[in-house]
Design an enzyme around this catalytic site. Structure first.
Site, PDB file in Angstrom:
ATOM      1  N   ASP A 196       0.861  -1.190   0.000  1.00 37.76           N
ATOM      2  CA  ASP A 196       0.000   0.000   0.000  1.00 37.76           C
ATOM      3  C   ASP A 196       0.894   1.236   0.000  1.00 37.76           C
ATOM      4  O   ASP A 196       1.064   1.885   1.032  1.00 37.76           O
ATOM      5  CB  ASP A 196      -0.897   0.028   1.240  1.00 37.76           C
ATOM      6  CG  ASP A 196      -2.152  -0.814   1.089  1.00 37.76           C
ATOM      7  OD1 ASP A 196      -2.709  -0.839  -0.009  1.00 37.76           O
ATOM      8  OD2 ASP A 196      -2.554  -1.449   2.074  1.00 37.76           O
TER       9      ASP A 196
ATOM     10  N   ARG B   2       3.874   2.861   3.322  1.00 42.04           N
ATOM     11  CA  ARG B   2       4.558   1.859   4.140  1.00 42.04           C
ATOM     12  C   ARG B   2       6.055   2.146   4.249  1.00 42.04           C
ATOM     13  O   ARG B   2       6.615   2.069   5.331  1.00 42.04           O
ATOM     14  CB  ARG B   2       4.346   0.455   3.571  1.00 42.04           C
ATOM     15  CG  ARG B   2       2.891   0.062   3.416  1.00 42.04           C
ATOM     16  CD  ARG B   2       2.173  -0.038   4.736  1.00 42.04           C
ATOM     17  NE  ARG B   2       0.749  -0.275   4.528  1.00 42.04           N
ATOM     18  CZ  ARG B   2      -0.213   0.157   5.314  1.00 42.04           C
ATOM     19  NH1 ARG B   2       0.096   0.871   6.373  1.00 42.04           N
ATOM     20  NH2 ARG B   2      -1.469  -0.094   5.055  1.00 42.04           N
TER      21      ARG B   2
ATOM     22  N   ARG C 280      -6.614  10.797   0.169  1.00 37.97           N
ATOM     23  CA  ARG C 280      -6.285   9.665  -0.709  1.00 37.97           C
ATOM     24  C   ARG C 280      -7.018   9.799  -2.044  1.00 37.97           C
ATOM     25  O   ARG C 280      -6.669   9.118  -3.014  1.00 37.97           O
ATOM     26  CB  ARG C 280      -6.687   8.350  -0.042  1.00 37.97           C
ATOM     27  CG  ARG C 280      -6.006   8.106   1.289  1.00 37.97           C
ATOM     28  CD  ARG C 280      -6.675   6.974   2.054  1.00 37.97           C
ATOM     29  NE  ARG C 280      -6.468   5.680   1.403  1.00 37.97           N
ATOM     30  CZ  ARG C 280      -7.095   4.554   1.754  1.00 37.97           C
ATOM     31  NH1 ARG C 280      -8.012   4.589   2.722  1.00 37.97           N
ATOM     32  NH2 ARG C 280      -6.841   3.441   1.136  1.00 37.97           N
TER      33      ARG C 280
ATOM     34  N   LYS D 174      -8.804   1.040  -6.953  1.00 33.93           N
ATOM     35  CA  LYS D 174      -9.652   0.712  -5.802  1.00 33.93           C
ATOM     36  C   LYS D 174     -10.480   1.941  -5.380  1.00 33.93           C
ATOM     37  O   LYS D 174     -10.178   3.058  -5.806  1.00 33.93           O
ATOM     38  CB  LYS D 174      -8.775   0.241  -4.636  1.00 33.93           C
ATOM     39  CG  LYS D 174      -7.758   1.277  -4.129  1.00 33.93           C
ATOM     40  CD  LYS D 174      -6.860   0.663  -3.077  1.00 33.93           C
ATOM     41  CE  LYS D 174      -5.938   1.695  -2.467  1.00 33.93           C
ATOM     42  NZ  LYS D 174      -4.975   1.091  -1.519  1.00 33.93           N
TER      43      LYS D 174
ATOM     44  N   HIS E 260     -13.287  -0.479   7.338  1.00 33.25           N
ATOM     45  CA  HIS E 260     -12.469  -1.344   8.183  1.00 33.25           C
ATOM     46  C   HIS E 260     -13.277  -1.851   9.372  1.00 33.25           C
ATOM     47  O   HIS E 260     -13.034  -2.962   9.856  1.00 33.25           O
ATOM     48  CB  HIS E 260     -11.244  -0.581   8.706  1.00 33.25           C
ATOM     49  CG  HIS E 260     -10.251  -0.236   7.636  1.00 33.25           C
ATOM     50  ND1 HIS E 260     -10.336   0.921   6.904  1.00 33.25           N
ATOM     51  CD2 HIS E 260      -9.163  -0.899   7.190  1.00 33.25           C
ATOM     52  CE1 HIS E 260      -9.340   0.951   6.040  1.00 33.25           C
ATOM     53  NE2 HIS E 260      -8.614  -0.132   6.191  1.00 33.25           N
TER      54      HIS E 260
ATOM     55  N   ASP F 144     -10.672  -6.332  -1.182  1.00 37.68           N
ATOM     56  CA  ASP F 144     -10.069  -5.554  -0.113  1.00 37.68           C
ATOM     57  C   ASP F 144      -9.764  -6.553   1.011  1.00 37.68           C
ATOM     58  O   ASP F 144     -10.176  -7.721   0.965  1.00 37.68           O
ATOM     59  CB  ASP F 144     -11.024  -4.460   0.351  1.00 37.68           C
ATOM     60  CG  ASP F 144     -10.294  -3.284   1.002  1.00 37.68           C
ATOM     61  OD1 ASP F 144      -9.113  -3.443   1.354  1.00 37.68           O
ATOM     62  OD2 ASP F 144     -10.912  -2.216   1.153  1.00 37.68           O
TER      63      ASP F 144
END
Length: 565
Positions: A149, A157, A218, A248, A261, A333
């Site tokens: 990611d 990351r 994002r 995505k 999430h 996902d």
């Protein structure tokens, strides 16, 4: 070959060589009776409220496709492993992670977490991916998919030693797809040098409101057409360098404030509104040749009420494949997110495949997912043709990516790559309120910041000095006095983090907080990378214009005080 001398071949010749190798391997593998198709008659796909519903998945390819022939030669365990993409923690020992890849025959992994504190991130990631690639089950000499990611902005990351791009929203403010493509092509070369060949980017979600914190910066913005242009550019940049893009979160996570999430967001818009406002960026990514699309844990009321899109054949096969024409691999996902954990790991894996996914990301229990798929395959619930289709699509992506690690580390953090990032940052700087007559500030300047962002204040003060402005780092309690106060706020900051006496307030994430500021000049960088703060310093010092235009509306403010409206 992977860590040897640099390999410089074009995508076409690379794919051709792998196809030839696959044909040879498939021919050898299927020469004997042991490689003939299983005599078991596949059972029907489960439909209705207990499974997926909707139209069945179309075959991935013709029987003559070498990738399908390669998939047909795999054992049951290899075939199941080919569609699994578990988590590898960047802080875990490389030998442990390599054993997981080897023992489960997985087709890919995703790097998560952070390298050990104090470690050289570039060397740590490179050593880890070398071990992973070396342990991989590589039918047809195809590389393991090593994903990450690396969206840049607040989802990043690897944070040091490599070129850092600004956030997606900064690209939207710059509105320069040519710069976008060049910047992403540059960082793709760096990812490959680290052993990474799949980036879970770009985010194609069209932002609906300031309340959407899970997507926020994002997103490239709120205009579907503008977001579509950026998504296509990122896709071309990544894949032009040989790194797979994954568009995505289908069919769009931008118009809900619920975090997928922890809960299942509901998309309430009509089918027409979905088509006009959310799908254009996904269509643009598909038209740009995206090799993967990620299905989102999102309930789409207009298409399949009560079921996550990631588990809906109506969404994945009906909408994504049949209506949008996507023929690549669909990746879920993360299956450790709350909407996917309504089922046990093995059951969720089976349902996700039956719905039309091809690659199962981050199962919470890899062994249970593997056993669930094997049991469903051997018991007839999971048709072998469905699993073959999924594995074929995954193998096809593996045949397209460039050799990871082959180019060495020369490109990582290079001056040309940093310059590509700097051009985007400079094009994104936006003045939403106040005069644009240079310079915007005169020394002395005190740079203050919300708590915890003192390092960013220091970076900006140093950049201002290089631009010829006397500057120092202050505290949020400072009064103006003889100095001009420039105040920085960033991701997650609220009204309490503003400076009431600041002459200039700068938003280093989404610009919505600027509506609550009282500064006569309000600016946005959308990012806090060093190149973004350098570009900001140049604008403040009058050495550069502020050409950016906010890609989202901010209450009471113009999209730009400087650029053409």
């Amino acid at each position: 070959m992977w860590w040897g001398r640099p390999v410089r071949i074009g995508a076409c010749s690379r794919a051709a060589r792998r196809v030839a190798a696959a044909v040879a391997v498939a021919g050898l593998a299927c020469a004997g009776a042991a490689c003939s198709p299983s005599p078991r008659a596949p059972g029907p796909a489960v439909t209705g409220s207990g499974a997926t519903g909707g139209p069945p998945s179309a075959p991935a390819t013709s029987a003559a496709d070498p990738m399908r022939a390669l998939a047909a030669g795999l054992t049951d365990e290899q075939l199941v492993g080919a569609v699994l993409m578990p988590t590898i923690n960047l802080g875990d020992p490389a030998a442990v992670s390599a054993a997981l890849v080897r023992d489960h025959h997985v087709g890919g992994v995703i790097l998560m977490g952070s390298p050990p504190a104090g470690a050289d991130q570039v060397e740590t990631v490179r050593a880890l991916t070398k071990a992973l690639h070396g342990a991989a089950d590589t039918p047809g000499d195809l590389p393991l998919l090593v994903g990450i990611d690396q969206e840049y902005g607040f989802v990043t990351r690897v944070t040091s030693g490599i070129t850092q791009l600004p956030s997606a929203m900064a690209f939207g403010a710059a509105a320069r797809p040519d710069l976008t493509e060049a910047a992403w092509r540059a960082v793709a070369a760096e990812l490959l040098a680290l052993g990474v060949n799949l980036d879970f980017a770009p985010t194609a979600d069209v932002l609906g409101s300031a309340a959407n914190k899970v997507i926020g910066s994002r997103s490239y913005g709120s205009d579907p057409k503008a977001v579509a242009a950026q998504v296509a550019a990122v896709t071309r940049g990544l894949q032009g360098a040989g790194v797979a893009a994954s568009v995505k979160h289908f069919p769009g996570h931008g118009r809900t404030a619920t975090d997928s999430h922890t809960d299942l967001p509901l998309l309430k818009q009509s089918r027409a509104a979905l088509g006009a406002g959310d799908l254009p960026p996904f269509q643009a990514g598909i038209d740009a040749g995206a090799w993967l699309v990620m299905s989102g844990h999102l309930e789409v009321a207009a298409i399949d009420r009560g079921r996550p899109a990631s588990f809906s054949s109506k969404v994945l096969n009906g909408l994504l494949r049949k209506q949008l024409g996507f023929t690549g691999a669909v990746v879920t996902d993360a299956l450790n997110m709350a909407p996917a954990q309504r089922w046990a790991p093995g059951e969720a894996a089976v349902r996700a495949l039956l719905a039309g996914n091809d690659l199962l990301l981050m199962p919470p229990d890899l062994g249970a997912a593997q056993r669930g798929l094997l049991d469903a395959l051997r018991g007839g619930r999971l048709p072998r043709e469905r699993l073959l289709d999924a594995a074929t699509r995954v193998l096809t992506v593996r045949s397209k990516v460039a050799p990871a690690g082959g180019s060495g580390l020369d490109a990582v953090g290079s001056s040309p790559n940093r310059a590509a990032a700097a051009r985007v940052a400079a094009a994104s700087i936006t003045v939403l309120k106040g005069s644009c007559e240079p310079p915007l500030v005169r020394g002395p300047v005190r740079v203050t910041a919300a708590d915890g962002r003192e390092d960013k204040a220091a970076l900006l003060a140093a950049a201002l000095k290089r631009a010829g402005v006397a500057a120092s780092v202050g505290r949020r309690s400072d009064k103006p006095g003889r100095s001009t106060i420039v105040h920085l706020v960033g991701y997650g900051d609220g009204p309490a983090d503003l400076h009431p006496a600041a002459a200039v307030t700068v938003a280093m994430d989404t610009p919505f907080i600027l509506a609550r500021a009282s500064s006569p000049v309000r600016m946005a960088t959308y990012s806090s990378t060093p190149v973004a703060l350098e570009a900001l310093a140049d604008v403040l010092a009058g050495k550069a214009a502020a050409p950016g235009r906010s890609p989202v509306a901010v209450a009471g403010l113009a999209r730009s005080s400087c650029a053409a409206q």
